[in-house]
Design a protein around this motif. Structure first.
Motif, PDB file in Angstrom:
ATOM      1  N   ARG A 135       0.823  -1.210   0.000  1.00 29.46           N
ATOM      2  CA  ARG A 135       0.000   0.000   0.000  1.00 29.46           C
ATOM      3  C   ARG A 135       0.863   1.269   0.000  1.00 29.46           C
ATOM      4  N   SER A 136       2.032   1.187   0.631  1.00 30.96           N
ATOM      5  CA  SER A 136       2.902   2.367   0.697  1.00 30.96           C
ATOM      6  C   SER A 136       3.724   2.541  -0.570  1.00 30.96           C
ATOM      7  N   GLY A 137       3.706   1.523  -1.441  1.00 33.64           N
ATOM      8  CA  GLY A 137       4.471   1.603  -2.679  1.00 33.64           C
ATOM      9  C   GLY A 137       5.903   1.115  -2.546  1.00 33.64           C
ATOM     10  N   GLU A 138       6.284   0.614  -1.368  1.00 33.79           N
ATOM     11  CA  GLU A 138       7.651   0.140  -1.153  1.00 33.79           C
ATOM     12  C   GLU A 138       7.883  -1.245  -1.731  1.00 33.79           C
ATOM     13  N   LEU A 139       6.809  -1.990  -1.989  1.00 32.75           N
ATOM     14  CA  LEU A 139       6.933  -3.348  -2.501  1.00 32.75           C
ATOM     15  C   LEU A 139       5.845  -3.567  -3.543  1.00 32.75           C
ATOM     16  N   SER A 140       6.258  -3.993  -4.747  1.00 36.14           N
ATOM     17  CA  SER A 140       5.284  -4.266  -5.801  1.00 36.14           C
ATOM     18  C   SER A 140       4.813  -5.709  -5.708  1.00 36.14           C
ATOM     19  N   LEU A 141       3.696  -6.001  -6.336  1.00 34.22           N
ATOM     20  CA  LEU A 141       3.199  -7.371  -6.341  1.00 34.22           C
ATOM     21  C   LEU A 141       4.183  -8.294  -7.037  1.00 34.22           C
ATOM     22  N   ASP A 142       4.846  -7.800  -8.075  1.00 31.31           N
ATOM     23  CA  ASP A 142       5.826  -8.611  -8.780  1.00 31.31           C
ATOM     24  C   ASP A 142       6.974  -9.010  -7.866  1.00 31.31           C
ATOM     25  N   GLN A 143       7.370  -8.111  -6.976  1.00 30.48           N
ATOM     26  CA  GLN A 143       8.478  -8.400  -6.074  1.00 30.48           C
ATOM     27  C   GLN A 143       8.128  -9.462  -5.047  1.00 30.48           C
ATOM     28  N   MET A 144       6.832  -9.627  -4.749  1.00 35.66           N
ATOM     29  CA  MET A 144       6.448 -10.617  -3.750  1.00 35.66           C
ATOM     30  C   MET A 144       5.678 -11.776  -4.350  1.00 35.66           C
ATOM     31  N   VAL A 145       5.914 -12.033  -5.651  1.00 37.39           N
ATOM     32  CA  VAL A 145       5.155 -13.092  -6.311  1.00 37.39           C
ATOM     33  C   VAL A 145       5.393 -14.442  -5.647  1.00 37.39           C
ATOM     34  N   ARG A 146       6.586 -14.654  -5.093  1.00 34.36           N
ATOM     35  CA  ARG A 146       6.851 -15.869  -4.334  1.00 34.36           C
ATOM     36  C   ARG A 146       6.755 -15.604  -2.834  1.00 34.36           C
ATOM     37  N   GLY A 147       6.289 -14.399  -2.485  1.00 32.49           N
ATOM     38  CA  GLY A 147       6.321 -14.024  -1.086  1.00 32.49           C
ATOM     39  C   GLY A 147       4.987 -14.053  -0.380  1.00 32.49           C
ATOM     40  N   PHE A 148       3.946 -14.622  -1.013  1.00 32.28           N
ATOM     41  CA  PHE A 148       2.682 -14.738  -0.299  1.00 32.28           C
ATOM     42  C   PHE A 148       2.911 -15.546   0.969  1.00 32.28           C
ATOM     43  N   ARG A 149       2.260 -15.145   2.022  1.00 28.67           N
ATOM     44  CA  ARG A 149       2.544 -15.768   3.306  1.00 28.67           C
ATOM     45  C   ARG A 149       2.289 -17.277   3.278  1.00 28.67           C
ATOM     46  N   VAL A 150       3.151 -17.996   3.968  1.00 28.81           N
ATOM     47  CA  VAL A 150       3.030 -19.448   4.049  1.00 28.81           C
ATOM     48  C   VAL A 150       1.718 -19.784   4.730  1.00 28.81           C
ATOM     49  N   LEU A 151       0.942 -20.657   4.111  1.00 22.75           N
ATOM     50  CA  LEU A 151      -0.408 -20.936   4.584  1.00 22.75           C
ATOM     51  C   LEU A 151      -0.638 -22.441   4.656  1.00 22.75           C
ATOM     52  N   PRO A 152      -0.471 -23.058   5.830  1.00 24.04           N
ATOM     53  CA  PRO A 152      -0.763 -24.488   5.954  1.00 24.04           C
ATOM     54  C   PRO A 152      -2.211 -24.788   5.598  1.00 24.04           C
ATOM     55  N   LEU A 153      -2.491 -26.018   5.223  1.00 22.48           N
ATOM     56  CA  LEU A 153      -3.836 -26.389   4.807  1.00 22.48           C
ATOM     57  C   LEU A 153      -4.865 -26.116   5.897  1.00 22.48           C
ATOM     58  N   SER A 154      -4.489 -26.340   7.149  1.00 19.75           N
ATOM     59  CA  SER A 154      -5.433 -26.093   8.246  1.00 19.75           C
ATOM     60  C   SER A 154      -5.829 -24.623   8.308  1.00 19.75           C
ATOM     61  N   GLU A 155      -4.861 -23.730   8.054  1.00 22.59           N
ATOM     62  CA  GLU A 155      -5.155 -22.305   8.065  1.00 22.59           C
ATOM     63  C   GLU A 155      -5.988 -21.913   6.852  1.00 22.59           C
ATOM     64  N   LEU A 156      -5.663 -22.486   5.700  1.00 21.63           N
ATOM     65  CA  LEU A 156      -6.456 -22.233   4.497  1.00 21.63           C
ATOM     66  C   LEU A 156      -7.900 -22.669   4.706  1.00 21.63           C
ATOM     67  N   ALA A 157      -8.074 -23.849   5.290  1.00 23.85           N
ATOM     68  CA  ALA A 157      -9.419 -24.356   5.534  1.00 23.85           C
ATOM     69  C   ALA A 157     -10.188 -23.450   6.487  1.00 23.85           C
ATOM     70  N   ARG A 158      -9.505 -22.925   7.498  1.00 26.66           N
ATOM     71  CA  ARG A 158     -10.170 -22.032   8.454  1.00 26.66           C
ATOM     72  C   ARG A 158     -10.605 -20.746   7.766  1.00 26.66           C
ATOM     73  N   LEU A 159      -9.720 -20.171   6.956  1.00 28.23           N
ATOM     74  CA  LEU A 159     -10.053 -18.925   6.265  1.00 28.23           C
ATOM     75  C   LEU A 159     -11.174 -19.123   5.263  1.00 28.23           C
ATOM     76  N   GLU A 160     -11.196 -20.280   4.621  1.00 31.27           N
ATOM     77  CA  GLU A 160     -12.191 -20.540   3.592  1.00 31.27           C
ATOM     78  C   GLU A 160     -13.455 -21.196   4.149  1.00 31.27           C
ATOM     79  N   GLY A 161     -13.414 -21.554   5.433  1.00 32.87           N
ATOM     80  CA  GLY A 161     -14.609 -22.107   6.064  1.00 32.87           C
ATOM     81  C   GLY A 161     -14.965 -23.509   5.619  1.00 32.87           C
ATOM     82  N   VAL A 162     -13.951 -24.373   5.422  1.00 31.96           N
ATOM     83  CA  VAL A 162     -14.224 -25.763   5.042  1.00 31.96           C
ATOM     84  C   VAL A 162     -13.532 -26.698   6.024  1.00 31.96           C
ATOM     85  N   GLU A 163     -13.988 -27.934   6.058  1.00 32.31           N
ATOM     86  CA  GLU A 163     -13.364 -28.948   6.885  1.00 32.31           C
ATOM     87  C   GLU A 163     -12.285 -29.689   6.088  1.00 32.31           C
ATOM     88  N   VAL A 164     -11.222 -30.054   6.762  1.00 28.56           N
ATOM     89  CA  VAL A 164     -10.150 -30.818   6.106  1.00 28.56           C
ATOM     90  C   VAL A 164     -10.329 -32.283   6.428  1.00 28.56           C
TER      91      VAL A 164
END
Length: 348
Positions: free
Chosen positions: A319-348
């Motif tokens: 948001r501040s312009g210090e980091l572009s999306l291209d610069q963090m293309v491999r930098g999306f936060r690590v998200l274990p399946l359990s956390e993904l399931a919680r965010l998406e509201g599904v059971e694993v």
């Protein structure tokens, strides 16, 4: 009012970004196993066998050299079988979660009955369908053989040139000064990372397709959704927003594309207006929504959603312009399946 197909597209983009975090999580776990158990064991066994060997070309034809080869082969084969089991089990869980998420998203978009494929069908995808022409077990077996071939080549060079045990081991393991990026093992790490990312993308895509097929009477087409940034390849960029018949993501190793279902209109389904709430009648137009770039999509989200997708620190830098999306293309936060399931509201 936003159409149901536009809503499904927006949710698919958000979900695809979370899946990038899942890929990073699976890569981390597999590499942790390789770096913690498999490669150190192979290195230790190699060093031990080298202490019993002489130097020079004649050494290569001795029984002790053959013993070294067999010891290294067994160590790598055993370790890579363990990595295969870990990734296989993780992928089976991911396919079940993906199928459930897709069905839940469809059911949450309009008051129609959607089908969720049975977990046994979803898990079977991992065993019964290949990745880029190779079954999962085969790839790990072949990767063990490739790693073995590369390691032995360096060992033989070192022996012929009369190098010390430490120097030969460094050829395979790499050097601390280079953060071990100059050894044979690092080539394997890169290949495993690429394959793991591709496998997660491939099998979650297979689970999506299975869910789409189960609801084919309600879905008119599948829209290709590319993660559009400076790293998007020309093939994926050209397919973005189009309806795809047979070709589906991943289009290549490390592909970050996904798909979104396009529902039929009320008329195409044969649903009478009185059978749906008034608000839903106006959203079921059956039209393919216009494609959206990743920056456009993120800019239209709330700060909370941006933080959830990118992580608060990265989102703030973006948001501040210090980091572009291209610069963090491999930098999306690590998200274990359990956390993904919680965010998406599904059971694993």
């Amino acid at each position: 009012m936003v159409s149901v197909n536009k809503l499904l597209l927006d949710r698919a983009i958000r979900h695809a970004l979370f899946l990038e975090g899942l890929k990073a999580s699976e890569v981390r776990e597999i590499l942790r196993f390789l770096n913690g158990d498999v490669l150190p064991d192979a290195t230790e066994r190699l060093a031990a066998k080298l202490t019993r060997l002489g130097r020079g070309p004649s050494t290569l034809a001795t029984s002790r050299m053959r013993e070294l080869v067999e010891t290294l082969r067994v160590s790598l084969d055993t370790g890579f079988r363990g990595a295969f089991v870990r990734l296989r089990d993780a992928l089976k869980d991911a396919t079940v979660a993906e199928g459930r998420w897709q069905a839940k998203t469809l059911a949450g978009s309009v008051s129609l009955d959607f089908v969720t494929p049975a977990p046994v069908q979803l898990r079977a995808l991992v065993s019964e369908r290949p990745v880029a022409g190779e079954f999962l077990r085969e790839w790990w077996k072949d990767e063990s053989a490739r790693t073995m071939k590369r390691a032995l080549a360096q060992v033989r060079i070192g022996i012929v040139e009369g190098e010390s045990i430490d120097n030969i081991v460094r050829r395979v393991k790499g050097t601390r000064a280079a953060d071990y990026a100059d050894g044979v093992w690092n080539t394997t790490r890169r290949e495993v990372e690429s394959f793991t990312r591709t496998a997660v993308g491939h099998y979650t895509a297979q689970a999506r397709d299975l869910t789409y097929e189960a609801n084919g009477d309600l879905i008119k087409g599948i829209q290709w959704v590319a993660t559009l940034d400076l790293r998007t390849c020309p093939i994926c960029a050209s397919l973005d927003g189009t309806l795809t018949e047979e070709e589906r993501p991943p289009a290549h190793p490390n592909c970050r594309c996904t798909t979104a279902p396009v529902l039929k209109s009320m008329e195409e389904i044969g649903v009478k207006a009185r059978d749906l709430p008034e608000a839903e009648r106006r959203t079921m137009d059956g039209k393919v929504p216009a494609s959206t770039t990743l920056p456009e999509w993120l800019e239209g989200r709330s700060r909370a959603e941006q933080d959830e997708v990118l992580g608060p620190t990265r989102a703030g830098l973006w948001r501040s312009g210090e980091l572009s999306l291209d610069q963090m293309v491999r930098g999306f936060r690590v998200l274990p399946l359990s956390e993904l399931a919680r965010l998406e509201g599904v059971e694993v």
